[in-house]
Design a protein around this motif. Structure first.
Motif, PDB file in Angstrom:
ATOM      1  N   ALA A  21       0.794  -1.232   0.093  1.00  0.00           N
ATOM      2  CA  ALA A  21      -0.005  -0.061   0.135  1.00  0.00           C
ATOM      3  C   ALA A  21       1.066   1.068  -0.103  1.00  0.00           C
ATOM      4  CB  ALA A  21      -1.248   0.079   1.191  1.00  0.00           C
ATOM      5  N   LYS A  22       2.012   1.351   0.643  1.00  0.00           N
ATOM      6  CA  LYS A  22       2.843   2.452   0.797  1.00  0.00           C
ATOM      7  C   LYS A  22       3.826   2.520  -0.493  1.00  0.00           C
ATOM      8  CE  LYS A  22       1.897   4.230   5.075  1.00  0.00           C
ATOM      9  NZ  LYS A  22       2.025   4.109   6.520  1.00  0.00           N
ATOM     10  N   GLY A  23       3.802   1.489  -1.116  1.00  0.00           N
ATOM     11  CA  GLY A  23       4.673   1.503  -2.432  1.00  0.00           C
ATOM     12  C   GLY A  23       6.027   1.268  -2.009  1.00  0.00           C
ATOM     13  N   VAL A  24       6.562   0.450  -0.882  1.00  0.00           N
ATOM     14  CA  VAL A  24       7.769   0.371  -0.240  1.00  0.00           C
ATOM     15  C   VAL A  24       8.292  -0.692  -1.186  1.00  0.00           C
ATOM     16  CG1 VAL A  24       9.265  -0.664   1.492  1.00  0.00           C
ATOM     17  CG2 VAL A  24       7.266   1.117   1.990  1.00  0.00           C
ATOM     18  N   CYS A  25       7.553  -1.324  -1.522  1.00  0.00           N
ATOM     19  CA  CYS A  25       7.999  -2.800  -2.506  1.00  0.00           C
ATOM     20  C   CYS A  25       6.647  -3.096  -3.551  1.00  0.00           C
ATOM     21  CB  CYS A  25       8.719  -3.783  -1.970  1.00  0.00           C
ATOM     22  SG  CYS A  25       7.660  -4.850  -0.714  1.00  0.00           S
ATOM     23  N   GLN A  26       7.017  -3.651  -4.733  1.00  0.00           N
ATOM     24  CA  GLN A  26       6.109  -4.202  -5.509  1.00  0.00           C
ATOM     25  C   GLN A  26       5.958  -5.557  -5.167  1.00  0.00           C
ATOM     26  OE1 GLN A  26       5.290  -2.511  -8.488  1.00  0.00           O
ATOM     27  NE2 GLN A  26       6.641  -0.583  -7.678  1.00  0.00           N
ATOM     28  N   ALA A  27       4.618  -6.254  -5.698  1.00  0.00           N
ATOM     29  CA  ALA A  27       4.197  -7.287  -5.127  1.00  0.00           C
ATOM     30  C   ALA A  27       5.007  -8.551  -5.525  1.00  0.00           C
ATOM     31  CB  ALA A  27       2.754  -7.671  -5.737  1.00  0.00           C
ATOM     32  N   ASN A  28       5.904  -8.183  -6.596  1.00  0.00           N
ATOM     33  CA  ASN A  28       6.609  -9.173  -7.089  1.00  0.00           C
ATOM     34  C   ASN A  28       7.909  -9.361  -6.095  1.00  0.00           C
ATOM     35  OD1 ASN A  28       8.260  -7.198  -7.754  1.00  0.00           O
ATOM     36  ND2 ASN A  28       7.882  -7.608 -10.168  1.00  0.00           N
ATOM     37  N   ALA A  29       8.191  -8.581  -5.378  1.00  0.00           N
ATOM     38  CA  ALA A  29       9.314  -8.636  -4.306  1.00  0.00           C
ATOM     39  C   ALA A  29       9.032  -9.472  -2.993  1.00  0.00           C
ATOM     40  CB  ALA A  29       9.805  -7.160  -3.917  1.00  0.00           C
ATOM     41  N   LEU A  30       7.661  -9.933  -3.153  1.00  0.00           N
ATOM     42  CA  LEU A  30       7.119 -10.568  -2.001  1.00  0.00           C
ATOM     43  C   LEU A  30       7.059 -12.064  -2.110  1.00  0.00           C
ATOM     44  CD1 LEU A  30       4.137  -8.203  -0.584  1.00  0.00           C
ATOM     45  CD2 LEU A  30       6.845  -8.131   0.250  1.00  0.00           C
ATOM     46  N   LEU A  31       7.262 -12.595  -1.200  1.00  0.00           N
ATOM     47  CA  LEU A  31       7.449 -14.168  -0.857  1.00  0.00           C
ATOM     48  C   LEU A  31       6.751 -14.616   0.071  1.00  0.00           C
ATOM     49  CD1 LEU A  31      10.699 -15.471  -2.008  1.00  0.00           C
ATOM     50  CD2 LEU A  31       8.608 -16.136  -3.275  1.00  0.00           C
TER      51      LEU A  31
END
Ligand SMILES: NC(=O)c1ccc[n+]([C@@H]2O[C@H](COP(=O)([O-])OP(=O)(O)OC[C@H]3O[C@@H](n4cnc5c(N)ncnc54)[C@H](OP(=O)(O)O)[C@@H]3O)[C@@H](O)[C@H]2O)c1
Length: 268
Positions: A21-31
């Protein structure tokens, strides 16, 4: 920078949602990964995070590993998984698990961070307290502050202070929810609609505490502005004090902080 979540329940998802939500990272950076796959499926749906096929794969592919499972599961991390975390930042939100116990499990991590977040993180209004195992590099400090800023505000403390801080910011939401519940029930008994009473209690709480922070004034001065001699507030505060509110707050803080110490010593 890839961030991997081991455990994807309320707290893991609050952090992941905040990061996106805060744009700290993109969805593709999350696992993520969870025990039954239930939490990870929800996190993947909410944030677009990928689901890892194993904890080992998750750790290998992540730069930052966030531990967001139950405290008693820390020791389920295998040696192979711990080795895969060598040189990485490991962030734990596990209540009561000390930096020393994290160090036992992840001896070769670049650094370890112990965080006490709280549930208002779900709406970006959380307050976290945290401490590092080693003096952090500028980059580690920046990374952790950015990560926690996605939840709300964050304050560094020394580990010994985390027990008391836990009572205030970790347990605090339950304290305020209980107060709001009791006020609304007392109001309901006296003929005010319960839903309206809950709204009045919550909005009054938010407004008053925002005033406290914005004014930077002592709570006592702000209390004086509300009280008039022999008035209604005077009756309320006198009754609270007569019934032992200061002693209740003092003793319950002591009991809860002691429980935090016990849990960190692995007492059930
Ligand atoms: N809730 C709070 O207010 C709060 C505040 C501060 C700190 N914490 C800490 O945050 C942590 C998580 O709490 P929570 O409220 O998010 O709990 P939760 O909603 O019950 O979620 C726990 C998650 O851990 C997963 N899990 C369980 N065993 C696992 C294992 N061996 N390996 C990998 N994943 C596993 C579960 O998987 P499934 O989804 O598949 O079941 C679930 O996704 C706890 O350590 C707690 O102390 C919570």
């Amino acid at each position: 920078m890839k961030i991997g979540f081991i455990g994807a329940g309320n707290m893991g998802r609050a952090i992941a949602n905040g990061l996106v939500a805060k744009g700290v990272c993109q969805a593709n950076a999350l696992l993520c990964i969870s025990a039954s796959g239930k939490g990870s499926a929800i996190m993947a749906e909410q944030t677009g995070a990928s689901i890892a096929s194993s904890k080992l794969e998750l750790i290998e592919q992540s730069d930052i590993v966030v531990l967001a499972f139950k405290p008693q599961h820390l020791e389920t991390i295998s040696e192979e998984e711990a080795t895969a975390a060598s040189g990485k930042l490991v962030v734990s939100v596990l209540a009561g698990r000390s930096l020393a116990s994290m160090k036992d499990v992840f001896p070769d991590a670049a650094n370890l961070v112990r965080v006490m977040p709280n549930t208002p993180s779900q709406i970006g209004k959380g307050v976290s307290t945290f401490c590092f195992e080693k003096v952090p590099s500028d980059e580690q400090k920046e990374t952790v502050e950015e990560l926690l800023a996605s939840l709300g505000t964050a304050y560094e403390v020394v580990e010994e202070q985390l027990h008391v801080a836990t009572v205030i910011n970790g347990c605090g939401p339950a304290f305020y929810f209980r107060i709001a519940q009791l006020i609304s029930e007392a109001a309901d008994k006296r003929g005010l609609d319960k839903d309206l009473a809950l709204r009045l209690a919550a909005e009054t709480g938010i407004g008053s505490l925002e005033l406290l922070l914005a004014s930077k004034r002592d709570p006592k001065d702000l209390i004086d502005e509300v009280v008039s001699p022999n008035g209604v507030t005077h009756a309320l505060l006198t009754s609270l004090d007569r019934q032992g509110l200061p002693a209740i707050i003092e003793q319950s803080t002591e009991d809860a902080a002691n429980r935090s110490i016990e849990l960190s010593q692995n007492k059930k």
